[in-house]
Design an enzyme around this catalytic site. Structure first.
Site, PDB file in Angstrom:
ATOM      1  N   GLU A 169      39.340 -47.190 -31.244  1.00 34.52           N
ATOM      2  CA  GLU A 169      40.360 -47.096 -32.301  1.00 34.52           C
ATOM      3  C   GLU A 169      40.081 -47.984 -33.512  1.00 34.52           C
ATOM      4  OE1 GLU A 169      44.426 -46.647 -30.776  1.00 34.52           O
ATOM      5  OE2 GLU A 169      45.148 -47.449 -32.679  1.00 34.52           O
ATOM      6  N   LYS A 185      42.212 -45.636 -22.584  1.00 33.85           N
ATOM      7  CA  LYS A 185      43.233 -46.641 -22.911  1.00 33.85           C
ATOM      8  C   LYS A 185      43.989 -46.944 -21.623  1.00 33.85           C
ATOM      9  CE  LYS A 185      44.508 -46.331 -27.788  1.00 33.85           C
ATOM     10  NZ  LYS A 185      45.593 -46.073 -28.759  1.00 33.85           N
ATOM     11  N   ARG A 196      40.555 -42.495 -34.236  1.00 33.75           N
ATOM     12  CA  ARG A 196      41.372 -42.451 -33.010  1.00 33.75           C
ATOM     13  C   ARG A 196      42.839 -42.777 -33.284  1.00 33.75           C
ATOM     14  NH1 ARG A 196      40.092 -44.243 -26.755  1.00 33.75           N
ATOM     15  NH2 ARG A 196      42.119 -43.528 -26.016  1.00 33.75           N
ATOM     16  N   ARG A 245      35.898 -58.229 -12.598  1.00 39.34           N
ATOM     17  CA  ARG A 245      35.394 -57.969 -13.974  1.00 39.34           C
ATOM     18  C   ARG A 245      34.981 -56.520 -14.218  1.00 39.34           C
ATOM     19  NH1 ARG A 245      32.893 -63.048 -13.102  1.00 39.34           N
ATOM     20  NH2 ARG A 245      34.164 -64.691 -13.998  1.00 39.34           N
ATOM     21  N   HIS A 294      58.304 -41.029 -22.431  1.00 39.38           N
ATOM     22  CA  HIS A 294      57.343 -41.277 -23.515  1.00 39.38           C
ATOM     23  C   HIS A 294      57.211 -40.052 -24.428  1.00 39.38           C
ATOM     24  CE1 HIS A 294      53.786 -42.744 -25.603  1.00 39.38           C
ATOM     25  NE2 HIS A 294      53.156 -41.626 -25.271  1.00 39.38           N
ATOM     26  N   ASN A 330      47.914 -41.430 -32.506  1.00 43.10           N
ATOM     27  CA  ASN A 330      49.157 -42.190 -32.442  1.00 43.10           C
ATOM     28  C   ASN A 330      50.263 -41.558 -33.288  1.00 43.10           C
ATOM     29  OD1 ASN A 330      50.250 -45.406 -32.141  1.00 43.10           O
ATOM     30  ND2 ASN A 330      48.646 -44.729 -30.752  1.00 43.10           N
ATOM     31  N   GLU A 342      52.950 -34.144 -26.503  1.00 43.09           N
ATOM     32  CA  GLU A 342      51.583 -34.606 -26.824  1.00 43.09           C
ATOM     33  C   GLU A 342      50.677 -33.403 -27.127  1.00 43.09           C
ATOM     34  OE1 GLU A 342      50.985 -37.825 -27.243  1.00 43.09           O
ATOM     35  OE2 GLU A 342      51.811 -39.054 -25.632  1.00 43.09           O
ATOM     36  N   LYS A 375      40.897 -34.263 -27.753  1.00 41.54           N
ATOM     37  CA  LYS A 375      40.922 -35.717 -27.492  1.00 41.54           C
ATOM     38  C   LYS A 375      39.513 -36.232 -27.228  1.00 41.54           C
ATOM     39  CE  LYS A 375      43.138 -39.650 -25.534  1.00 41.54           C
ATOM     40  NZ  LYS A 375      44.284 -40.271 -24.908  1.00 41.54           N
ATOM     41  N   HIS A 434      57.366 -45.489 -29.797  1.00 43.98           N
ATOM     42  CA  HIS A 434      57.294 -46.713 -28.993  1.00 43.98           C
ATOM     43  C   HIS A 434      58.478 -47.638 -29.295  1.00 43.98           C
ATOM     44  CE1 HIS A 434      52.692 -46.600 -27.924  1.00 43.98           C
ATOM     45  NE2 HIS A 434      53.423 -45.771 -27.195  1.00 43.98           N
ATOM     46  N   HIS A 484      53.960 -42.218 -32.583  1.00 42.99           N
ATOM     47  CA  HIS A 484      54.054 -43.305 -31.608  1.00 42.99           C
ATOM     48  C   HIS A 484      54.645 -44.589 -32.184  1.00 42.99           C
ATOM     49  CE1 HIS A 484      51.681 -40.558 -29.236  1.00 42.99           C
ATOM     50  NE2 HIS A 484      51.692 -41.371 -28.199  1.00 42.99           N
TER      51      HIS A 484
HETATM   52  N1  LIG Z   1      46.385 -44.061 -21.851  1.00 41.64           N
HETATM   53  C1  LIG Z   1      46.739 -43.158 -22.745  1.00 41.64           C
HETATM   54  O1  LIG Z   1      45.932 -42.703 -23.579  1.00 41.64           O
HETATM   55  C2  LIG Z   1      48.134 -42.619 -22.726  1.00 41.64           C
HETATM   56  C3  LIG Z   1      48.428 -41.433 -23.414  1.00 41.64           C
HETATM   57  C4  LIG Z   1      49.725 -40.942 -23.353  1.00 41.64           C
HETATM   58  C5  LIG Z   1      50.688 -41.589 -22.588  1.00 41.64           C
HETATM   59  N2  LIG Z   1      50.350 -42.734 -21.923  1.00 41.64           N
HETATM   60  C6  LIG Z   1      51.336 -43.395 -21.063  1.00 41.64           C
HETATM   61  O2  LIG Z   1      51.632 -42.494 -19.998  1.00 41.64           O
HETATM   62  C7  LIG Z   1      52.948 -42.760 -19.525  1.00 41.64           C
HETATM   63  C8  LIG Z   1      53.712 -41.470 -19.419  1.00 41.64           C
HETATM   64  O3  LIG Z   1      53.040 -40.627 -18.497  1.00 41.64           O
HETATM   65  P1  LIG Z   1      53.820 -39.448 -17.751  1.00 41.64           P
HETATM   66  O4  LIG Z   1      54.590 -38.676 -18.736  1.00 41.64           O
HETATM   67  O5  LIG Z   1      52.839 -38.765 -16.897  1.00 41.64           O
HETATM   68  O6  LIG Z   1      54.915 -40.237 -16.920  1.00 41.64           O
HETATM   69  P2  LIG Z   1      54.944 -40.724 -15.372  1.00 41.64           P
HETATM   70  O7  LIG Z   1      53.650 -41.221 -14.940  1.00 41.64           O
HETATM   71  O8  LIG Z   1      56.124 -41.631 -15.282  1.00 41.64           O
HETATM   72  O9  LIG Z   1      55.252 -39.366 -14.598  1.00 41.64           O
HETATM   73  C9  LIG Z   1      56.453 -38.683 -14.883  1.00 41.64           C
HETATM   74  C10 LIG Z   1      57.262 -38.405 -13.606  1.00 41.64           C
HETATM   75  O10 LIG Z   1      56.691 -37.297 -12.936  1.00 41.64           O
HETATM   76  C11 LIG Z   1      56.449 -37.628 -11.566  1.00 41.64           C
HETATM   77  N3  LIG Z   1      55.343 -36.779 -11.158  1.00 41.64           N
HETATM   78  C12 LIG Z   1      54.028 -36.965 -11.400  1.00 41.64           C
HETATM   79  N4  LIG Z   1      53.344 -35.879 -11.029  1.00 41.64           N
HETATM   80  C13 LIG Z   1      54.219 -35.009 -10.510  1.00 41.64           C
HETATM   81  C14 LIG Z   1      54.114 -33.703  -9.974  1.00 41.64           C
HETATM   82  N5  LIG Z   1      52.961 -33.048  -9.970  1.00 41.64           N
HETATM   83  N6  LIG Z   1      55.214 -33.108  -9.514  1.00 41.64           N
HETATM   84  C15 LIG Z   1      56.420 -33.752  -9.567  1.00 41.64           C
HETATM   85  N7  LIG Z   1      56.603 -34.969 -10.108  1.00 41.64           N
HETATM   86  C16 LIG Z   1      55.495 -35.576 -10.570  1.00 41.64           C
HETATM   87  C17 LIG Z   1      56.218 -39.098 -11.593  1.00 41.64           C
HETATM   88  O11 LIG Z   1      56.394 -39.665 -10.320  1.00 41.64           O
HETATM   89  C18 LIG Z   1      57.273 -39.545 -12.601  1.00 41.64           C
HETATM   90  O12 LIG Z   1      58.524 -39.601 -11.992  1.00 41.64           O
HETATM   91  C19 LIG Z   1      53.560 -43.743 -20.494  1.00 41.64           C
HETATM   92  O13 LIG Z   1      53.523 -45.028 -19.932  1.00 41.64           O
HETATM   93  C20 LIG Z   1      52.658 -43.670 -21.695  1.00 41.64           C
HETATM   94  O14 LIG Z   1      52.653 -44.877 -22.427  1.00 41.64           O
HETATM   95  C21 LIG Z   1      49.110 -43.256 -21.985  1.00 41.64           C
HETATM   96  O1  LIG Z   2      44.481 -42.243 -26.719  1.00 47.70           O
HETATM   97  C1  LIG Z   2      45.008 -42.722 -27.735  1.00 47.70           C
HETATM   98  O2  LIG Z   2      44.352 -43.374 -28.558  1.00 47.70           O
HETATM   99  C2  LIG Z   2      46.450 -42.538 -27.990  1.00 47.70           C
HETATM  100  O3  LIG Z   2      46.988 -43.154 -28.893  1.00 47.70           O
HETATM  101  C3  LIG Z   2      47.191 -41.589 -27.112  1.00 47.70           C
HETATM  102  C4  LIG Z   2      48.686 -41.834 -27.053  1.00 47.70           C
HETATM  103  O4  LIG Z   2      49.293 -40.596 -26.734  1.00 47.70           O
HETATM  104  C5  LIG Z   2      49.093 -42.807 -25.954  1.00 47.70           C
HETATM  105  O5  LIG Z   2      50.481 -42.844 -25.830  1.00 47.70           O
HETATM  106  C6  LIG Z   2      48.536 -44.208 -26.043  1.00 47.70           C
HETATM  107  O6  LIG Z   2      48.777 -44.923 -24.858  1.00 47.70           O
HETATM  108  C7  LIG Z   2      49.148 -45.018 -27.153  1.00 47.70           C
HETATM  109  O7  LIG Z   2      48.344 -46.116 -27.360  1.00 47.70           O
HETATM  110  P1  LIG Z   2      48.832 -47.441 -28.059  1.00 47.70           P
HETATM  111  O8  LIG Z   2      47.541 -48.091 -28.433  1.00 47.70           O
HETATM  112  O9  LIG Z   2      49.657 -47.056 -29.247  1.00 47.70           O
HETATM  113  O10 LIG Z   2      49.610 -48.202 -27.065  1.00 47.70           O
HETATM  114 ZN   LIG Z   3      51.367 -40.908 -26.187  1.00 41.76          ZN
END
Ligand SMILES: NC(=O)c1ccc[n+]([C@@H]2O[C@H](COP(=O)([O-])OP(=O)(O)OC[C@H]3O[C@@H](n4cnc5c(N)ncnc54)[C@H](O)[C@@H]3O)[C@@H](O)[C@H]2O)c1
Ligand SMILES: O=C(O)C(=O)C[C@@H](O)[C@H](O)[C@H](O)COP(=O)(O)O
Ligand SMILES: [Zn+2]
Length: 368
Positions: free
Chosen positions: A242, A148, A246, A126, A270, A250, A190, A232, A257, A253
């Protein structure tokens, strides 16, 4: 590694009574002073993937003292692995290690690892502590901050998840030296987003410094990371879950998405899908009479300068877009809620787009 003091900065994400730091600078990974203060107890599970492990796992381990019970879990790489099955592997490893509620998960990698580890931490017994150690530009400027967490569903991105904040975010800017150029461009999408939604001066700075950023010039990258994280952090502090502002994070997105989901996770990065989605949102904003043609041209130019795609997938029809967009998490009462631009540096949530205007945009937008 030695580091001049002024090369390091710390921002904070303030959430009511709580707050957590974002440390930004070179050489953070192997230095115990950054990670150890944020551990809940002696039990530490470092989760990373098969690409990042050989590059940075041993450096991170140097930043953890010998008196800790440290375990490692190395998952496969890729957006297609951002699933509940991967998160179950994290829970299995925690149970196998006999870890209790005072354990800490450390997410070492990009946004895929960060989102999954955060979700695993939110649910394990939890809720346990976790620390984000982002290693891609995208994760350093966006996904590691704000809490998130979650995984994808075949019908939509991030459909299963939770808001769960990390104890700290440690951004070691040295890790960007090994990032492939395509991933750097995805992260820049981004970064550009922040300028478009909230800071026109930052957008102008990005236009002037795009070559330096793509050339991995350290001062420019650090400034872009700091400004992105600071914007951010400000937005998340205002609206953690959100309910309002917030949603502006998006921008691009809803369209992006849809592209990722339709194409199969991982085919479009992404950031690439978000970049194209932002151009679609900009063109729709122009059709609604808000942006000028010159504004849209600037957006197209900066996305091109970042080497991001400017056209949607050739096999995606307007109906394909709409079918996935109807499931978007922002929608309320069967109404599409889009993030649009009133002007450069100012975004809004819009739920009154006339359907025929949206369809016209989806039909006219270039395909490749
Ligand atoms: N939680 C949030 O607020 C939020 C915000 C934006 C995106 N996201 C999510 O994040 C994901 C995308 O993240 P990403 O772009 O980091 O992709 P990713 O995590 O897939 O990383 C991209 C690639 O780079 C590689 N990599 C990582 N660090 C490296 C380094 N230093 N040197 C060489 N290779 C490296 C990874 O292994 C992968 O192949 C998506 O799933 C998206 O939905 C979430
Ligand atoms: O932090 C947030 O809020 C965002 O929307 C950041 C986005 O860049 C990110 O891709 C996030 O994961 C999208 O959220 P979702 O709620 O649309 O899935
Ligand atoms: Zn994003």
């Amino acid at each position: 590694m030695t580091r001049p003091d002024d090369a390091l900065s710390t921002l904070r994400v303030a959430l009511g009574e709580r707050s957590y730091p974002i440390h930004i600078g070179p050489g953070l990974l192997g230095d115990p002073q950054w990670l150890t203060p944020h551990l809940a107890g002696r039990q530490v599970m470092v989760v990373t993937n098969e690409t990042v492990a050989p590059l940075y796992l041993s450096r991170l381990r140097q930043g953890l003292g010998d008196d800790l019970d440290v375990r490692e879990l190395v998952l496969p790489d890729g957006e297609a692995t951002k699933t509940l099955a991967s998160v179950e592997r994290i829970w299995d490893a925690l149970l196998e290690a006999g870890f209790n509620r005072r354990c800490t998960l450390v997410a070492l990698g990009g946004g895929v690892i960060g989102d999954m580890v955060g979700f695993a931490a939110a649910c394990y017994q939890r809720g346990v502590a976790f620390v984000q150690v982002p290693t891609t530009l995208l994760s350093q400027v966006d996904s590691s901050v704000g809490g998130k967490t979650g995984v994808n569903h075949p019908r939509g991105k991030n459909m299963i998840g939770a808001f769960w904040q990390p104890r700290a975010v440690l951004i070691d800017t040295d890790t960007l030296s090994t990032l492939p150029a395509r991933e750097l461009s995805a992260g820049l999408a981004e970064v550009i987003k922040y300028g478009l939604i909230r800071d026109a001066d930052f957008l102008a700075w990005l236009e002037a410094n795009m070559a330096a950023l793509r050339g991995l010039e350290a001062t420019a990258l650090t400034r872009a990371i700091e400004r992105s994280c600071s914007l951010k952090a400000e937005i998340v502090a205002e609206d953690e879950t959100e309910q309002g502002v917030r949603a502006l994070l998006n921008l691009g997105h809803t369209f992006g998405h849809a592209i990722e989901t339709h194409q199969g996770y991982g085919r479009w990065l992404h950031g690439e899908a978000v970049g194209t989605g932002m151009l679609m949102a900009a063109e729709l904003s122009q059709r609604l009479g808000w942006l000028e043609a010159a504004d849209v041209a600037r957006i197209r130019a900066i996305l091109a300068a970042a080497d991001l795609p400017l056209a949607a997938p050739v096999d995606m029809t307007p109906e394909d877009f709409l079918a996935i967009m109807r499931l978007d998490k922002k929608n309320l009462d069967d109404r599409l809620r889009l993030i649009l631009l009133e002007r450069l540096g100012e975004a809004c949530v819009h739920d009154r787009t006339p359907p025929e205007r949206l369809v016209a945009l989806l039909e006219a937008f270039p395909r490749r």
